[in-house]
Design a protein around this motif. Sequence first.
Motif, PDB file in Angstrom:
ATOM      1  N   SER A 164      43.624   9.252  14.931  1.00  0.00           N
ATOM      2  CA  SER A 164      43.520  10.538  14.234  1.00  0.00           C
ATOM      3  C   SER A 164      43.603  10.349  12.729  1.00  0.00           C
ATOM      4  CB  SER A 164      44.631  11.478  14.707  1.00  0.00           C
ATOM      5  OG  SER A 164      45.910  10.959  14.382  1.00  0.00           O
ATOM      6  N   GLY A 165      44.563   9.526  12.297  1.00  0.00           N
ATOM      7  CA  GLY A 165      44.707   9.292  10.870  1.00  0.00           C
ATOM      8  C   GLY A 165      43.523   8.575  10.275  1.00  0.00           C
ATOM      9  N   ASP A 168      48.454  16.726  18.476  1.00  0.00           N
ATOM     10  CA  ASP A 168      49.657  17.196  19.166  1.00  0.00           C
ATOM     11  C   ASP A 168      49.353  17.564  20.617  1.00  0.00           C
ATOM     12  OD1 ASP A 168      51.222  16.850  16.949  1.00  0.00           O
ATOM     13  OD2 ASP A 168      50.979  18.898  16.226  1.00  0.00           O
ATOM     14  N   THR A 215      47.702   8.208  17.385  1.00  0.00           N
ATOM     15  CA  THR A 215      48.125   8.532  16.026  1.00  0.00           C
ATOM     16  C   THR A 215      47.264   7.806  15.006  1.00  0.00           C
ATOM     17  OG1 THR A 215      50.404   8.793  16.816  1.00  0.00           O
ATOM     18  CG2 THR A 215      50.081   8.547  14.443  1.00  0.00           C
ATOM     19  N   ASN A 233      45.123  16.598  13.001  1.00  0.00           N
ATOM     20  CA  ASN A 233      46.533  16.377  13.327  1.00  0.00           C
ATOM     21  C   ASN A 233      47.064  17.428  14.289  1.00  0.00           C
ATOM     22  OD1 ASN A 233      48.022  14.093  11.713  1.00  0.00           O
ATOM     23  ND2 ASN A 233      46.484  14.923  10.333  1.00  0.00           N
TER      24      ASN A 233
END
Length: 346
Positions: free
Chosen positions: A276-277, A333, A273, A329
């Motif tokens: 990716s951010g 997933d 997470t 994003n």
Amino acid sequence: MLTLFGVVTVIFFLFNVLPGDPAKMMLGQNQTAAQVEAVKKKYGFDKPVITQYFYYLNDLSPLSVHLDVDGHYTSLGSNKYTARRLFSIGATEVVIKAPYLRESFTKQGKKVTEVIGETLPNTFVLAIAAIVIAVILGVLFGIISALQKDSWVDKTIQVFSTFGMSVPSFFSAILFAWLFGFVLHEFTNLEMTGSLYELDDFGEQMTLQWKNLILPAVVLGIRPLAVIIQLMRNSLLDVLSEDYIRTARAKGLSEFNILWRHAIKNALNPVVTAISGWFASMLAGAVFVEYIFGWNGLGKEIVNALNTLDLPVIMGAVLVVAIIFITINILVDFVYAWLDPRVKLV
């Protein structure tokens, strides 16, 4: 799509309520009233803001409505681009085309897509190099910190990671450029400023300068590195306290196998997470780093466009970054489902 629509709407109205006359900025100081009116008519500045907004949506949309002018399709005067006709409604043509981000105000009619296409690859290279440095070192030091919990090693790593998160990127960029590019230049052979491609000493051709990537990549990777260390440490400590880890130890598995086959993989979810951010934000957050190091990327181009109020370039760059952020994003997933079998894609 709804997120992109929201981004387009916000950036359009945000930048179109700024003070100043875009037509006058495009023409410079020697403009005449007739020239200003001609530019306003060409780009639709003479129309109400809401009308300009629908023109902008029409330019961005792959499926759009246009008038046929000399075999080209246009929505605003001479803003022409190639399109494929689908059908017509009276004098209006419904066409399919590539999204049109319009032309730069300051680069003599150069398309925004060309400006972004020339600078975005350099920013991608910088962001990828920075995130690779942050991931490799962050995961490694995070594992070491978790395995050496409450030891001097753990506390030292925590101090450095906290310091890395608290120092602004522009300050780190100035410090690293001065220290390694000026004070220690004889030992590092690194320059204070420089981009990926530079003209050779004879000014005849562009040469690849990988050494110019080192300092900006390290500086840009410091903050995500610090975040990944903290996340990896805390996540791994949580995983190591789970029941299935105690069961694996009771079965006699070695600590290395437990760590490698069970703990690390499950501890990577929050790290993914963060990665990716941070990668998406690097494409926009590299503004100060690129500007200080003279790196010819999208961030530096955004600063130049802000200084000259080149609105199409600013709006196009923000939109491209938003698309990249959303795409990353979505891909994350799928990565979640691969890392953790409990996560299902519906």
